[in-house]
Design a protein around this motif. Structure first.
Motif, PDB file in Angstrom:
ATOM      1  N   PRO A 130      -5.134 -40.475  23.741  1.00 18.60           N
ATOM      2  CA  PRO A 130      -5.021 -39.363  23.154  1.00 18.60           C
ATOM      3  C   PRO A 130      -3.557 -38.588  22.870  1.00 18.60           C
ATOM      4  CG  PRO A 130      -5.789 -38.709  25.374  1.00 18.60           C
ATOM      5  CD  PRO A 130      -5.482 -40.462  25.003  1.00 18.60           C
ATOM      6  N   PRO A 131      -3.636 -37.666  21.897  1.00 19.70           N
ATOM      7  CA  PRO A 131      -2.215 -37.293  21.507  1.00 19.70           C
ATOM      8  C   PRO A 131      -1.697 -36.349  22.438  1.00 19.70           C
ATOM      9  CG  PRO A 131      -3.793 -36.913  19.790  1.00 19.70           C
ATOM     10  CD  PRO A 131      -4.466 -37.241  20.898  1.00 19.70           C
ATOM     11  N   LEU A 132      -0.270 -36.574  22.842  1.00 16.94           N
ATOM     12  CA  LEU A 132       0.259 -35.876  23.982  1.00 16.94           C
ATOM     13  C   LEU A 132       0.522 -34.395  23.200  1.00 16.94           C
ATOM     14  CD1 LEU A 132       3.159 -38.176  25.093  1.00 16.94           C
ATOM     15  CD2 LEU A 132       0.800 -37.689  25.915  1.00 16.94           C
ATOM     16  N   ARG A 133       0.213 -33.588  24.014  1.00 17.87           N
ATOM     17  CA  ARG A 133       0.368 -32.208  23.646  1.00 17.87           C
ATOM     18  C   ARG A 133       0.869 -31.232  25.030  1.00 17.87           C
ATOM     19  NH1 ARG A 133       0.032 -33.561  19.059  1.00 17.87           N
ATOM     20  NH2 ARG A 133      -1.662 -33.644  17.785  1.00 17.87           N
ATOM     21  N   PRO A 134       2.083 -30.582  24.565  1.00 18.40           N
ATOM     22  CA  PRO A 134       2.675 -29.633  25.904  1.00 18.40           C
ATOM     23  C   PRO A 134       1.859 -28.615  25.931  1.00 18.40           C
ATOM     24  CG  PRO A 134       4.287 -29.803  24.125  1.00 18.40           C
ATOM     25  CD  PRO A 134       3.249 -30.869  23.717  1.00 18.40           C
ATOM     26  N   ARG A 135       1.639 -28.087  27.263  1.00 11.16           N
ATOM     27  CA  ARG A 135       0.704 -26.949  27.449  1.00 11.16           C
ATOM     28  C   ARG A 135       1.430 -26.069  28.316  1.00 11.16           C
ATOM     29  NH1 ARG A 135      -3.883 -27.174  24.836  1.00 11.16           N
ATOM     30  NH2 ARG A 135      -4.442 -29.149  24.194  1.00 11.16           N
ATOM     31  N   ASP A 136       1.403 -24.764  28.281  1.00 16.53           N
ATOM     32  CA  ASP A 136       1.950 -23.561  29.364  1.00 16.53           C
ATOM     33  C   ASP A 136       0.723 -23.898  30.687  1.00 16.53           C
ATOM     34  OD1 ASP A 136      -0.602 -22.234  28.822  1.00 16.53           O
ATOM     35  OD2 ASP A 136       0.644 -20.563  27.880  1.00 16.53           O
ATOM     36  N   ARG A 137       1.217 -22.790  31.385  1.00 16.54           N
ATOM     37  CA  ARG A 137       0.627 -22.959  33.058  1.00 16.54           C
ATOM     38  C   ARG A 137      -0.769 -22.563  32.724  1.00 16.54           C
ATOM     39  NH1 ARG A 137       4.442 -19.788  37.035  1.00 16.54           N
ATOM     40  NH2 ARG A 137       6.233 -20.608  36.219  1.00 16.54           N
ATOM     41  N   ALA A 138      -1.370 -21.876  31.555  1.00 14.84           N
ATOM     42  CA  ALA A 138      -2.620 -21.445  31.378  1.00 14.84           C
ATOM     43  C   ALA A 138      -3.639 -22.607  30.829  1.00 14.84           C
ATOM     44  CB  ALA A 138      -2.872 -20.186  30.824  1.00 14.84           C
ATOM     45  N   GLY A 139      -2.719 -23.721  30.252  1.00 16.84           N
ATOM     46  CA  GLY A 139      -3.413 -24.786  29.336  1.00 16.84           C
ATOM     47  C   GLY A 139      -3.333 -24.296  27.848  1.00 16.84           C
ATOM     48  N   ASN A 140      -2.418 -23.524  27.602  1.00 16.82           N
ATOM     49  CA  ASN A 140      -2.493 -23.332  26.123  1.00 16.82           C
ATOM     50  C   ASN A 140      -1.501 -23.935  25.403  1.00 16.82           C
ATOM     51  OD1 ASN A 140      -4.391 -20.957  26.176  1.00 16.82           O
ATOM     52  ND2 ASN A 140      -2.661 -19.702  27.395  1.00 16.82           N
ATOM     53  N   PRO A 141      -1.538 -24.381  24.234  1.00 18.08           N
ATOM     54  CA  PRO A 141      -0.734 -25.088  23.567  1.00 18.08           C
ATOM     55  C   PRO A 141       0.656 -24.712  23.424  1.00 18.08           C
ATOM     56  CG  PRO A 141      -2.933 -25.150  22.248  1.00 18.08           C
ATOM     57  CD  PRO A 141      -2.866 -24.117  23.433  1.00 18.08           C
ATOM     58  N   LEU A 142       1.699 -25.350  23.478  1.00 20.54           N
ATOM     59  CA  LEU A 142       2.920 -24.846  23.438  1.00 20.54           C
ATOM     60  C   LEU A 142       3.689 -25.427  22.057  1.00 20.54           C
ATOM     61  CD1 LEU A 142       4.846 -25.465  26.854  1.00 20.54           C
ATOM     62  CD2 LEU A 142       4.131 -23.202  25.759  1.00 20.54           C
ATOM     63  N   ARG A 143       4.416 -24.655  21.474  1.00 19.80           N
ATOM     64  CA  ARG A 143       5.044 -25.132  19.979  1.00 19.80           C
ATOM     65  C   ARG A 143       6.481 -24.676  20.009  1.00 19.80           C
ATOM     66  NH1 ARG A 143      -0.074 -23.715  19.254  1.00 19.80           N
ATOM     67  NH2 ARG A 143      -1.308 -25.164  18.197  1.00 19.80           N
ATOM     68  N   SER A 144       7.338 -25.043  19.314  1.00 16.80           N
ATOM     69  CA  SER A 144       8.553 -24.871  19.080  1.00 16.80           C
ATOM     70  C   SER A 144       8.910 -23.221  19.051  1.00 16.80           C
ATOM     71  CB  SER A 144       9.301 -25.338  17.814  1.00 16.80           C
ATOM     72  OG  SER A 144       8.802 -25.287  16.597  1.00 16.80           O
ATOM     73  N   THR A 145       7.694 -22.380  18.354  1.00 14.01           N
ATOM     74  CA  THR A 145       7.616 -21.005  18.094  1.00 14.01           C
ATOM     75  C   THR A 145       7.277 -20.371  19.305  1.00 14.01           C
ATOM     76  OG1 THR A 145       5.345 -21.323  17.078  1.00 14.01           O
ATOM     77  CG2 THR A 145       7.282 -21.591  15.512  1.00 14.01           C
ATOM     78  N   THR A 146       6.982 -20.964  20.236  1.00 15.00           N
ATOM     79  CA  THR A 146       6.163 -20.232  21.507  1.00 15.00           C
ATOM     80  C   THR A 146       7.152 -20.575  22.721  1.00 15.00           C
ATOM     81  OG1 THR A 146       4.686 -21.943  22.035  1.00 15.00           O
ATOM     82  CG2 THR A 146       3.984 -20.028  20.604  1.00 15.00           C
ATOM     83  N   THR A 147       8.323 -21.148  22.279  1.00 14.22           N
ATOM     84  CA  THR A 147       9.014 -21.582  23.511  1.00 14.22           C
ATOM     85  C   THR A 147      10.737 -21.398  23.138  1.00 14.22           C
ATOM     86  OG1 THR A 147       9.438 -23.932  22.982  1.00 14.22           O
ATOM     87  CG2 THR A 147       7.841 -23.334  24.417  1.00 14.22           C
ATOM     88  N   HIS A 148      11.736 -21.232  24.003  1.00  8.81           N
ATOM     89  CA  HIS A 148      12.954 -20.947  23.856  1.00  8.81           C
ATOM     90  C   HIS A 148      13.926 -21.668  24.942  1.00  8.81           C
ATOM     91  CE1 HIS A 148      12.473 -17.515  26.267  1.00  8.81           C
ATOM     92  NE2 HIS A 148      13.907 -17.737  26.677  1.00  8.81           N
ATOM     93  N   VAL A 149      14.936 -21.945  24.489  1.00  8.63           N
ATOM     94  CA  VAL A 149      15.945 -22.656  25.659  1.00  8.63           C
ATOM     95  C   VAL A 149      16.561 -21.507  26.106  1.00  8.63           C
ATOM     96  CG1 VAL A 149      17.773 -24.118  25.803  1.00  8.63           C
ATOM     97  CG2 VAL A 149      16.231 -24.529  24.320  1.00  8.63           C
ATOM     98  N   GLN A 150      16.866 -21.686  27.408  1.00 15.09           N
ATOM     99  CA  GLN A 150      17.814 -20.661  28.298  1.00 15.09           C
ATOM    100  C   GLN A 150      18.855 -21.516  28.605  1.00 15.09           C
ATOM    101  OE1 GLN A 150      15.278 -19.502  31.649  1.00 15.09           O
ATOM    102  NE2 GLN A 150      15.377 -17.072  30.903  1.00 15.09           N
ATOM    103  N   LYS A 151      20.010 -20.961  27.967  1.00 15.04           N
ATOM    104  CA  LYS A 151      21.296 -21.651  28.223  1.00 15.04           C
ATOM    105  C   LYS A 151      22.068 -21.276  29.570  1.00 15.04           C
ATOM    106  CE  LYS A 151      21.651 -23.072  23.645  1.00 15.04           C
ATOM    107  NZ  LYS A 151      22.267 -23.572  22.572  1.00 15.04           N
ATOM    108  N   PRO A 152      22.754 -22.146  30.251  1.00 18.89           N
ATOM    109  CA  PRO A 152      23.331 -21.642  31.351  1.00 18.89           C
ATOM    110  C   PRO A 152      24.524 -20.493  30.797  1.00 18.89           C
ATOM    111  CG  PRO A 152      24.215 -23.702  30.818  1.00 18.89           C
ATOM    112  CD  PRO A 152      23.215 -23.361  29.852  1.00 18.89           C
ATOM    113  N   ASP A 153      24.824 -19.683  31.916  1.00 15.04           N
ATOM    114  CA  ASP A 153      25.845 -18.601  31.728  1.00 15.04           C
ATOM    115  C   ASP A 153      27.085 -19.240  31.572  1.00 15.04           C
ATOM    116  OD1 ASP A 153      24.020 -16.602  31.827  1.00 15.04           O
ATOM    117  OD2 ASP A 153      24.140 -16.333  33.900  1.00 15.04           O
TER     118      ASP A 153
END
Length: 153
Positions: A130-153
């Motif tokens: 089946p298609p791979l789909r990243p999910r958050d802790r609650a099982g909701n689909p993640l997308r590029s619009t619902t995540t962001h990158v935390q860069k080191p200081d």
């Protein structure tokens, strides 16, 4: 000398030292390296196996196998006959499975016409993976619009 982790490389070896995507691509991002990993996952173990499957020039195959060994993606051993080298995925190499499946599935969706023949990845029971789909802790689909990158200081 092969290491389990790429820390042996210094900062100037990395395209973007703080980005995991860039570091991964620095290690396995060229076409041939990832296809060698794919074929190793599919049972290729010897130089001849990889050469026959890929149709790659021998000098390029030699270079890519060496780099994959040096970066801890493959191990190299002498075959019991003592006449040839064999290659096997390390834990780091096997850990690329999800990335290879994700690229395969992207290719299925975007690199083929609907009626064009293609290979299919199936599980041990013959069912299409089946298609791979990243999910958050609650099982909701993640997308590029619902995540962001935390860069080191």
């Amino acid at each position: 000398m092969a290491t389990d982790r790429p820390e042996a490389l210094t900062a100037e070896h990395w395209t973007d030292p703080t980005c995991p995507v860039a570091r991964a691509l620095d290690l396995v991002g060229d076409r041939w390296s990832l296809l060698i990993v794919r074929d190793a996952m599919d049972g290729a173990t010897g130089f001849t196996d990889f050469h026959r499957r890929l149709g790659i020039a021998r000098n390029i195959l030699t270079d890519r196998l060496r780099r994959l060994v040096d970066h801890g993606i493959l191990t190299r051993d002498t075959a019991p006959s003592g006449k040839r080298q064999t290659y096997a995925l390390t834990a780091a190499g096997r850990d690329l499975f999800t990335a290879v499946v994700a690229l395969r599935q992207w290719g299925e969706r975007h690199a083929f016409a609907a009626d064009e023949p293609r290979s299919v990845l199936v599980d041990q029971h013959g069912a299409v993976v089946p298609p791979l789909r990243p999910r958050d802790r609650a099982g909701n689909p993640l997308r590029s619009t619902t995540t962001h990158v935390q860069k080191p200081d």
